[in-house]
Enzyme design. Structure first.
Site, PDB file in Angstrom:
ATOM      1  N   LYS A  30      -5.392   5.280   9.620  1.00  0.00           N
ATOM      2  CA  LYS A  30      -6.255   5.748   8.543  1.00  0.00           C
ATOM      3  C   LYS A  30      -7.209   6.802   9.075  1.00  0.00           C
ATOM      4  CE  LYS A  30      -7.688   3.650   4.786  1.00  0.00           C
ATOM      5  NZ  LYS A  30      -8.546   2.812   3.941  1.00  0.00           N
ATOM      6  N   SER A  40     -12.724  -3.778   0.724  1.00  0.00           N
ATOM      7  CA  SER A  40     -12.956  -3.309   2.088  1.00  0.00           C
ATOM      8  C   SER A  40     -14.452  -3.137   2.319  1.00  0.00           C
ATOM      9  CB  SER A  40     -12.291  -1.944   2.315  1.00  0.00           C
ATOM     10  OG  SER A  40     -10.899  -2.026   2.174  1.00  0.00           O
ATOM     11  N   ARG A 100       0.858  -1.187   0.000  1.00  0.00           N
ATOM     12  CA  ARG A 100       0.000   0.000   0.000  1.00  0.00           C
ATOM     13  C   ARG A 100       0.890   1.232   0.000  1.00  0.00           C
ATOM     14  NH1 ARG A 100      -4.032   1.337   4.922  1.00  0.00           N
ATOM     15  NH2 ARG A 100      -2.033   1.801   5.881  1.00  0.00           N
TER      16      ARG A 100
END
Lengths: 221, 221
Positions: B141, B112, B43
């Site tokens: 996040k 997700s 990521r």
């Protein structure tokens, strides 16, 4: 293949969300095409992928309807998702030869070149056209390479037969001088997308490119 | 297909450049695999595409050598460029059904989901596994959805038979509690990539997941 050969590179308009005075990419491109843009590039560096795909899908419909090729900057995933006509890659984007393998032989592959060495490498890697520049210093790309000037453009033109669009600080005050160095067209960002009347700005530039072409053809007869 | 069915979802480690104490993605993943990570996700949200492709290529070689599936977050172009085993897409990334068309039937597609509705939609769109969360609030996040808690995880588990990895604020203090809700594994970011000793942190978490699985199997006999 047919598409790649048929492209009119005269006026290539590149989007820039930060310069568009709050107007959407779609509104900007629609007005640019009305004014005579012959190629459009969707360039968006910050939006989430879902938003990019949604915007590019609307541009895809608009460009199909108007017969203008749609090129996507950097994001091959977005280009594939909306079946764009091609991708444009800078020297920090995916390596050109790898991109060619992923998009296949029929999509347009454009590569940015600031030096003759980059231009020749791009030809070897399978580019269909080159974006050559920056010709002049430009505020729209603070990370751009140093300006190569008209002479740098002329040098690359002498060694490359692929279509070339000149880019970087080009506007109505210098477009004729740039075209005299022999590119197939000019790529503009702020000169069109930041204009108060986008269609009029595009129309003026397109007329200058057309006039330069006519002078060039007249001179070669 | 064979790969998709054979994945061990026990410990799924996700990279985060900002949390890795200056260690490279490659160094982090290598240590995580040494410690027992069973799936790794690359990521990277900010690097130029060329850098992403280069890093992902090194991870591709490392994960092939160690037999660990490599998933790329968001960037389907990067995933295709390095022939990753799959992509993981959030709700702001490319729509899942479109991504499935582009990657084909054999690559792993992870989605997700923060709600049961998102989970059921992902199943319908062709997901191979779900990342369900955030289970707990997480600093990694800041734009994440509100935490769904163990109860939210259990609800989705009851309605979805696809593999589920739980994500969001999971670490050694709560991994057993999370696993008791029935996911196939846990996905972690800071609990591994920010650890002083990444391999030891991964090893500890992997042992907890294995122990939870054994308890679950013993209970069902």
């Amino acid at each position: 293949m047919a598409l790649r050969q048929a492209v009119d590179w005269s006026l290539y308009v590149v989007t820039d969300a930060g310069l568009s005075r709050g107007r959407s990419h779609v509104a900007v491109i629609e007005a640019a095409i009305t004014g005579g843009a012959t190629v459009v590039q969707y360039r968006e560096k910050h939006a989430p992928t879902r938003q990019m795909v949604a915007e590019a899908q609307v541009l895809r419909e608009l460009t199909r309807r108007t017969g203008v090729p749609l090129i996507v900057n950097d994001r091959l995933d977005v280009a594939l998702a909306v079946d764009a006509d091609g991708v444009h890659l800078g020297q920090d984007d995916m390596p050109a030869a790898l991109a060619r393998r992923l998009i296949g032989p029929d999509k347009i592959l454009g590569i940015s070149a600031s030096t003759l060495a980059e231009a020749l490498q791009a030809v070897q890697d399978g580019a269909d056209y080159l974006g050559v520049g920056p010709i002049f210093a430009t505020p729209t790309k603070p990370d751009a390479a140093p300006p190569i000037g008209i002479d740098g453009l002329r040098l690359i033109r002498q060694h490359v037969s692929l279509p070339i669009v000149a880019i970087g600080g080009i506007n109505a005050t210098n477009a004729a001088e740039v075209m005299a160095a022999g590119p197939d067209g000019i790529a503009v960002v702020s000169a069109v997308v930041a204009a108060e009347d986008i269609a009029v700005a595009a129309q003026e530039l397109r007329a200058m490119v057309n006039a330069s072409r006519q002078r060039r053809e007249a001179a070669s007869n």
